[in-house]
Design a protein around this motif. Sequence first.
Motif, PDB file in Angstrom:
ATOM      1  N   HIS A  22     -27.426  62.645 -12.085  1.00 52.87           N
ATOM      2  CA  HIS A  22     -27.845  61.479 -11.308  1.00 52.87           C
ATOM      3  C   HIS A  22     -28.166  60.309 -12.225  1.00 52.87           C
ATOM      4  N   GLU A  23     -27.762  59.122 -11.794  1.00 58.20           N
ATOM      5  CA  GLU A  23     -27.852  57.929 -12.622  1.00 58.20           C
ATOM      6  C   GLU A  23     -29.264  57.418 -12.830  1.00 58.20           C
ATOM      7  N   VAL A  24     -30.202  57.754 -11.943  1.00 57.13           N
ATOM      8  CA  VAL A  24     -31.570  57.232 -12.039  1.00 57.13           C
ATOM      9  C   VAL A  24     -32.513  58.208 -12.713  1.00 57.13           C
ATOM     10  N   VAL A  25     -32.407  59.484 -12.350  1.00 53.62           N
ATOM     11  CA  VAL A  25     -33.404  60.467 -12.780  1.00 53.62           C
ATOM     12  C   VAL A  25     -32.867  61.432 -13.833  1.00 53.62           C
ATOM     13  N   GLY A  26     -31.567  61.483 -14.032  1.00 56.94           N
ATOM     14  CA  GLY A  26     -30.954  62.411 -14.988  1.00 56.94           C
ATOM     15  C   GLY A  26     -30.192  63.498 -14.278  1.00 56.94           C
ATOM     16  N   ILE A  27     -30.935  64.402 -13.633  1.00 53.40           N
ATOM     17  CA  ILE A  27     -30.364  65.441 -12.777  1.00 53.40           C
ATOM     18  C   ILE A  27     -31.120  65.363 -11.449  1.00 53.40           C
ATOM     19  N   SER A  28     -30.392  65.280 -10.347  1.00 57.30           N
ATOM     20  CA  SER A  28     -31.029  65.099  -9.047  1.00 57.30           C
ATOM     21  C   SER A  28     -31.695  66.379  -8.565  1.00 57.30           C
ATOM     22  N   GLY A  29     -32.314  66.293  -7.390  1.00 56.96           N
ATOM     23  CA  GLY A  29     -32.863  67.482  -6.747  1.00 56.96           C
ATOM     24  C   GLY A  29     -34.353  67.657  -6.958  1.00 56.96           C
ATOM     25  N   GLY A  30     -34.882  68.742  -6.391  1.00 60.92           N
ATOM     26  CA  GLY A  30     -36.307  69.035  -6.512  1.00 60.92           C
ATOM     27  C   GLY A  30     -37.156  67.983  -5.829  1.00 60.92           C
ATOM     28  N   ASN A  31     -38.155  67.501  -6.531  1.00 57.03           N
ATOM     29  CA  ASN A  31     -39.069  66.514  -5.957  1.00 57.03           C
ATOM     30  C   ASN A  31     -38.401  65.185  -5.643  1.00 57.03           C
ATOM     31  N   LYS A  32     -37.184  64.994  -6.130  1.00 57.26           N
ATOM     32  CA  LYS A  32     -36.459  63.770  -5.787  1.00 57.26           C
ATOM     33  C   LYS A  32     -36.167  63.697  -4.287  1.00 57.26           C
ATOM     34  N   TYR A  33     -36.169  64.820  -3.597  1.00 59.07           N
ATOM     35  CA  TYR A  33     -35.959  64.772  -2.154  1.00 59.07           C
ATOM     36  C   TYR A  33     -37.161  64.171  -1.419  1.00 59.07           C
ATOM     37  N   PHE A  34     -38.315  64.172  -2.066  1.00 54.15           N
ATOM     38  CA  PHE A  34     -39.471  63.460  -1.523  1.00 54.15           C
ATOM     39  C   PHE A  34     -39.471  61.997  -1.960  1.00 54.15           C
ATOM     40  N   ASP A  67     -42.483  51.381  -2.882  1.00 55.49           N
ATOM     41  CA  ASP A  67     -43.081  51.234  -4.209  1.00 55.49           C
ATOM     42  C   ASP A  67     -42.512  52.263  -5.193  1.00 55.49           C
ATOM     43  N   VAL A  68     -42.513  53.514  -4.801  1.00 56.76           N
ATOM     44  CA  VAL A  68     -41.992  54.549  -5.704  1.00 56.76           C
ATOM     45  C   VAL A  68     -40.501  54.361  -5.921  1.00 56.76           C
ATOM     46  N   ILE A  69     -39.777  54.004  -4.859  1.00 57.80           N
ATOM     47  CA  ILE A  69     -38.340  53.777  -5.004  1.00 57.80           C
ATOM     48  C   ILE A  69     -38.073  52.663  -5.997  1.00 57.80           C
ATOM     49  N   ASP A  70     -38.706  51.508  -5.780  1.00 56.77           N
ATOM     50  CA  ASP A  70     -38.421  50.355  -6.622  1.00 56.77           C
ATOM     51  C   ASP A  70     -38.828  50.584  -8.077  1.00 56.77           C
ATOM     52  N   MET A  71     -40.017  51.134  -8.274  1.00 57.37           N
ATOM     53  CA  MET A  71     -40.505  51.288  -9.638  1.00 57.37           C
ATOM     54  C   MET A  71     -39.742  52.362 -10.404  1.00 57.37           C
ATOM     55  N   SER A  72     -39.470  53.483  -9.767  1.00 61.12           N
ATOM     56  CA  SER A  72     -38.743  54.550 -10.464  1.00 61.12           C
ATOM     57  C   SER A  72     -37.311  54.126 -10.761  1.00 61.12           C
ATOM     58  N   HIS A  73     -36.672  53.448  -9.807  1.00 57.62           N
ATOM     59  CA  HIS A  73     -35.300  53.018 -10.044  1.00 57.62           C
ATOM     60  C   HIS A  73     -35.219  51.961 -11.148  1.00 57.62           C
ATOM     61  N   TRP A  74     -36.224  51.085 -11.197  1.00 61.70           N
ATOM     62  CA  TRP A  74     -36.172  50.071 -12.240  1.00 61.70           C
ATOM     63  C   TRP A  74     -36.408  50.683 -13.621  1.00 61.70           C
ATOM     64  N   GLU A  89     -27.287  56.070 -20.451  1.00 61.59           N
ATOM     65  CA  GLU A  89     -28.119  56.967 -21.245  1.00 61.59           C
ATOM     66  C   GLU A  89     -28.801  58.036 -20.387  1.00 61.59           C
ATOM     67  N   MET A  90     -29.068  57.707 -19.133  1.00 57.50           N
ATOM     68  CA  MET A  90     -29.865  58.596 -18.294  1.00 57.50           C
ATOM     69  C   MET A  90     -29.061  59.711 -17.640  1.00 57.50           C
ATOM     70  N   ILE A  91     -27.889  59.381 -17.120  1.00 54.13           N
ATOM     71  CA  ILE A  91     -27.186  60.302 -16.241  1.00 54.13           C
ATOM     72  C   ILE A  91     -26.866  61.619 -16.963  1.00 54.13           C
ATOM     73  N   GLY A  92     -27.244  62.709 -16.319  1.00 61.15           N
ATOM     74  CA  GLY A  92     -26.991  64.033 -16.888  1.00 61.15           C
ATOM     75  C   GLY A  92     -28.096  64.575 -17.765  1.00 61.15           C
ATOM     76  N   SER A  93     -29.193  63.824 -17.966  1.00 62.55           N
ATOM     77  CA  SER A  93     -30.292  64.319 -18.790  1.00 62.55           C
ATOM     78  C   SER A  93     -30.947  65.518 -18.117  1.00 62.55           C
TER      79      SER A  93
END
Length: 435
Positions: free
Chosen positions: A170-182, A190-197, A206-210
């Motif tokens: 995943h491009e934002v978090v590295g690997i999707s899933g888990g708590n990302k579904y919340f 707020d969480v969407i904007d700040m985490s995505h930025w 650099e992030m995707i696939g971490s």
Amino acid sequence: MTTLYPGVAPAATVGGPETTLTDEEIRRFVVDSLSALDVDGKRVTIVVPDGTRHAPVAMMAHHIRDALGTRPRNVRVVIALGTHDYMSEPAIAALMGYEPGHFADEYPGWEIHNHDWRRDETFANLGTIGAARIGELTAGRLTDRDMTVLVNRMVVDTDISLVLGPVLPHEVVGISGGNKYFFPGLSGHDVIDMSHWVGALITSYEMIGSVGITPVRQMIDAAAELIPSTKLLLGMIVKPGSDALQFLSFGDTRTSWEACAEVSSQVHVAYVPKAYKRVVSVIPTMYEDMWTGAKGFYKMEPVVADGGELIIYAPHITQVSVMHPGIEEIGYHNRQYFVGQWERFKGHPWGELAHSTHLRGLGDYDPVTGAETNRVTVTLATGIPRDVVERINLTYLDPAEVDLAALAADPDTLVVPNAGELLHRTEAQRLRLPA
């Protein structure tokens, strides 16, 4: 065994990166896992992905139904839309495997809901994570803003929140899933904007696939700690190009995700011998606009050569973003374009800024001259009109002029069907990316 979350019980697992699970192995794992779960008289909320995630949700939901039986007091299903468009009844029926209008017949006693993210009353306010803590979680990338944690009430007003979802790069978090579904799946802005930025500041490249706990993963884990219900994940690794499952995990949302992430890093990455001057991403129809179809760029960017071109071929896409018209206001630009003009852009939704950078890729911006330079050219061969494409700072190509067979015969061109499913890297990047 968990290495990322010491002290948290490891997940139960079945399968592996070289395995294809049989129907009976899948059924038995789900039944055994949930039969041992204390749900008698309890409220259960099941969190599922929307139609932009490829996985055999219907099959798994039926196994969950059979395993839970009549033991829970009630069962609700909520679709983790993030800020995607609401799913229609026919789309939900296809996702969950029932005849439209007959959910109650297929899942007796259950309810199903879209995450109604437009309505404030949907959310429970779980409190605030202070700016100092955000600074720690993001390794100093964001230090001057508190984060208010809002989440859909259904995972608060419940005893057990059971996430059913695939795990992918995943491009934002590295690997999707888990708590990302919340977060962001059921999250307030707020969480969407700040985490995505924060993810955009690191860059998708650099992030995707971490595989590890990235700064963005730390942010969403911290937010998830505030959810009072028991949080569990039935994680899936879907075999590329099919509906088959290679791996399942069940347990705490953190360690179950960790188990899946390790397998995903082996299953969902395709290595090619070199970087190509031209890459053509053929976007499947499950992605209905560029907001979702941009995965055809995220997952191919690492294999486009410097100065090269990535063509997004999607004649069926006619809109930039159904739910985020602000993208047409700002256009697509690299990270430095926004960082270099932060006073101008800081009031714009940060999630849209992040998406903009993710589709534009690496580049630079000179605040003195106002010149933006980008590593690659991004070309849209879609149903979006030329004037719109050029206004959003991308290159237009008439999809009728695209000859996929001829392009595939060019040794300097890589044509990728069903783009957005597999992360692509070059052999030279093996064990080097992400940084």
